[in-house]
Design a protein around this motif. Sequence first.
Motif, PDB file in Angstrom:
ATOM      1  N   LEU A  61       0.732  -1.097   0.054  1.00 56.15           N
ATOM      2  CA  LEU A  61      -0.052   0.115  -0.045  1.00 56.15           C
ATOM      3  C   LEU A  61       0.891   1.116  -0.091  1.00 56.15           C
ATOM      4  N   SER A  62       0.312   2.456  -0.677  1.00 61.01           N
ATOM      5  CA  SER A  62       1.191   3.538  -0.628  1.00 61.01           C
ATOM      6  C   SER A  62       0.539   4.732  -0.441  1.00 61.01           C
ATOM      7  N   GLU A  63       1.140   5.600  -0.360  1.00 60.58           N
ATOM      8  CA  GLU A  63       0.338   7.334  -0.019  1.00 60.58           C
ATOM      9  C   GLU A  63       0.095   7.929  -1.308  1.00 60.58           C
ATOM     10  N   ASN A  64       0.488   7.383  -2.297  1.00 56.87           N
ATOM     11  CA  ASN A  64       0.337   7.810  -3.791  1.00 56.87           C
ATOM     12  C   ASN A  64      -0.855   8.011  -4.324  1.00 56.87           C
ATOM     13  N   GLU A  65      -1.465   8.558  -5.090  1.00 56.37           N
ATOM     14  CA  GLU A  65      -2.864   8.659  -5.537  1.00 56.37           C
ATOM     15  C   GLU A  65      -2.910   7.486  -6.697  1.00 56.37           C
ATOM     16  N   LYS A  96       7.922 -19.056 -20.277  1.00 56.25           N
ATOM     17  CA  LYS A  96       8.739 -19.876 -19.144  1.00 56.25           C
ATOM     18  C   LYS A  96      10.439 -19.503 -19.533  1.00 56.25           C
ATOM     19  N   THR A  97      10.950 -18.132 -19.130  1.00 56.28           N
ATOM     20  CA  THR A  97      12.193 -17.868 -19.421  1.00 56.28           C
ATOM     21  C   THR A  97      13.144 -18.032 -18.042  1.00 56.28           C
ATOM     22  N   ASN A  98      12.570 -18.553 -16.778  1.00 56.48           N
ATOM     23  CA  ASN A  98      13.144 -18.444 -15.624  1.00 56.48           C
ATOM     24  C   ASN A  98      14.377 -19.368 -15.531  1.00 56.48           C
ATOM     25  N   LYS A  99      14.470 -20.169 -16.605  1.00 57.45           N
ATOM     26  CA  LYS A  99      15.744 -21.326 -16.724  1.00 57.45           C
ATOM     27  C   LYS A  99      16.968 -20.479 -17.447  1.00 57.45           C
ATOM     28  N   LEU A 100      16.784 -19.402 -17.809  1.00 59.26           N
ATOM     29  CA  LEU A 100      17.798 -18.524 -18.437  1.00 59.26           C
ATOM     30  C   LEU A 100      18.700 -18.365 -17.622  1.00 59.26           C
ATOM     31  N   ALA A 101      20.217 -18.460 -17.667  1.00 62.80           N
ATOM     32  CA  ALA A 101      21.120 -18.336 -17.015  1.00 62.80           C
ATOM     33  C   ALA A 101      21.398 -17.087 -16.306  1.00 62.80           C
ATOM     34  N   LYS A 102      21.165 -16.906 -14.934  1.00 59.41           N
ATOM     35  CA  LYS A 102      21.411 -15.799 -14.116  1.00 59.41           C
ATOM     36  C   LYS A 102      20.265 -14.748 -14.348  1.00 59.41           C
ATOM     37  N   ARG A 103      18.869 -15.073 -14.647  1.00 56.22           N
ATOM     38  CA  ARG A 103      17.973 -14.333 -14.969  1.00 56.22           C
ATOM     39  C   ARG A 103      17.536 -14.006 -13.891  1.00 56.22           C
ATOM     40  N   THR A 104      16.988 -12.669 -13.441  1.00 52.99           N
ATOM     41  CA  THR A 104      16.271 -12.285 -12.482  1.00 52.99           C
ATOM     42  C   THR A 104      15.364 -11.326 -12.630  1.00 52.99           C
ATOM     43  N   CYS A 105      14.158 -11.180 -12.048  1.00 47.70           N
ATOM     44  CA  CYS A 105      13.242 -10.360 -12.522  1.00 47.70           C
ATOM     45  C   CYS A 105      12.156 -10.420 -11.209  1.00 47.70           C
ATOM     46  N   THR A 106      11.888  -8.997 -10.861  1.00 47.00           N
ATOM     47  CA  THR A 106      11.019  -8.590  -9.749  1.00 47.00           C
ATOM     48  C   THR A 106       9.996  -7.791 -10.260  1.00 47.00           C
ATOM     49  N   ILE A 107       8.850  -7.760  -9.606  1.00 47.59           N
ATOM     50  CA  ILE A 107       7.749  -7.104  -9.969  1.00 47.59           C
ATOM     51  C   ILE A 107       7.089  -6.527  -8.764  1.00 47.59           C
ATOM     52  N   ASN A 108       7.347  -5.213  -8.539  1.00 46.24           N
ATOM     53  CA  ASN A 108       6.873  -4.151  -7.476  1.00 46.24           C
ATOM     54  C   ASN A 108       5.682  -3.385  -7.701  1.00 46.24           C
ATOM     55  N   ILE A 109       4.477  -3.831  -6.944  1.00 50.91           N
ATOM     56  CA  ILE A 109       3.365  -3.016  -7.559  1.00 50.91           C
ATOM     57  C   ILE A 109       2.890  -2.098  -6.030  1.00 50.91           C
ATOM     58  N   THR A 110       2.657  -0.988  -6.176  1.00 51.81           N
ATOM     59  CA  THR A 110       1.970   0.027  -5.039  1.00 51.81           C
ATOM     60  C   THR A 110       0.583   0.281  -5.306  1.00 51.81           C
ATOM     61  N   ILE A 111      -0.273   0.261  -4.508  1.00 47.27           N
ATOM     62  CA  ILE A 111      -1.597   0.354  -4.609  1.00 47.27           C
ATOM     63  C   ILE A 111      -2.047   1.549  -3.623  1.00 47.27           C
ATOM     64  N   PRO A 112      -2.692   2.409  -3.936  1.00 45.93           N
ATOM     65  CA  PRO A 112      -3.124   3.817  -2.995  1.00 45.93           C
ATOM     66  C   PRO A 112      -4.158   3.230  -2.050  1.00 45.93           C
ATOM     67  N   LYS A 113      -3.970   4.042  -0.940  1.00 43.76           N
ATOM     68  CA  LYS A 113      -5.097   3.594   0.065  1.00 43.76           C
ATOM     69  C   LYS A 113      -6.408   3.676  -0.491  1.00 43.76           C
ATOM     70  N   LYS A 114      -6.561   4.917  -1.086  1.00 42.80           N
ATOM     71  CA  LYS A 114      -7.850   5.017  -1.793  1.00 42.80           C
ATOM     72  C   LYS A 114      -8.036   4.373  -3.068  1.00 42.80           C
ATOM     73  N   ASN A 115      -8.958   3.325  -3.321  1.00 41.03           N
ATOM     74  CA  ASN A 115      -8.926   2.475  -4.631  1.00 41.03           C
ATOM     75  C   ASN A 115     -10.438   1.722  -4.578  1.00 41.03           C
ATOM     76  N   ASN A 116     -10.835   1.393  -5.779  1.00 42.98           N
ATOM     77  CA  ASN A 116     -11.939   0.806  -6.038  1.00 42.98           C
ATOM     78  C   ASN A 116     -11.793  -0.832  -6.236  1.00 42.98           C
ATOM     79  N   ILE A 117     -10.545  -1.337  -6.093  1.00 40.29           N
ATOM     80  CA  ILE A 117     -10.238  -2.763  -6.298  1.00 40.29           C
ATOM     81  C   ILE A 117     -11.330  -3.682  -5.952  1.00 40.29           C
ATOM     82  N   GLN A 118     -11.941  -4.528  -6.582  1.00 46.00           N
ATOM     83  CA  GLN A 118     -12.800  -5.464  -6.234  1.00 46.00           C
ATOM     84  C   GLN A 118     -12.182  -6.733  -6.215  1.00 46.00           C
TER      85      GLN A 118
END
Length: 275
Positions: A61-65, A96-118
């Motif tokens: 969660l974040s303080e962003n809009e 499915k590329t996770n077996k590629l040598a030395k591959r790294t991948c991270t997904i960062n998601i921030t969601i504001p406090k005010k949202n309409n996600i169901q």
Amino acid sequence: MKRILLSALAFLTFTACVSAGAPSGDPTWPEPQAVLNQGIKADGIKKIEINLKNEVLNITLSENENITIEVLSNHQVGNPQVVIDAKSIKIEQKEKTNKLAKRTCTINITIPKKNNIQTLNIQNEDALSSISDIKVDSFSFKSDSGAVAVNNAEVAKSTEISTSNADIQVKNLITTEFKISSNKGNLNISDAEARSFAVSTDKGSLDLDCPKMFEKESSVSVGSGTAKISLPSSADFWTSGDVGSGRFRSEFAQDSKGPKFKYKVGGGDMRLLKR
């Protein structure tokens, strides 16, 4: 208008980031490079679907809009695709590329406090997922060997979490009903409030702590592992179940008139304790 960000990192030119001496055509980089999607209006977004292979996922969660999505990878090809329209966000790893040598991948998601996600649906096959401070109507998570940690979640309707061979950690969950299961993983669930629950593990251990009494029929199943269920000392319920070669013990009266607690024990051990 739908905005399709195919292969998120392919839009940037990372050629200059290739380390000196790397073979020509080598698609990997020594340091992760980031693509940041920001300015996604949260007001209209009602559904988020995430389908990953082996990418670390962090949702906070974040303080962003606005909602922000950061894809941090050291590989140019095969990264998750991000599809955004007026009502939904879809993040999908098709290759499915996770077996590629030395591959790294991270997904960062921030969601504001005010949202309409169901709805928040997540599938992550093999990597760690961390979800914190979410407030949605329904939440589901599935993985194969990818562990998950859910902290401070408020889910108005249903919560469903399942893994095949990974640990599940849930802390401070408020929901109407939740289903949590793992074949070989360990389940650690603390401060979980729900009207009903169904929790099961075959070969792993279970520690379930409920600060409030469940209101509808609930169940716990354990195979060869151990299970400890802590309920309020004033909890009012009656029990019914099956025991194989294992053992079931309870600190509560067995002839109550409250909702039903259904148990199943294989060769393991299950205990119902007063908090």
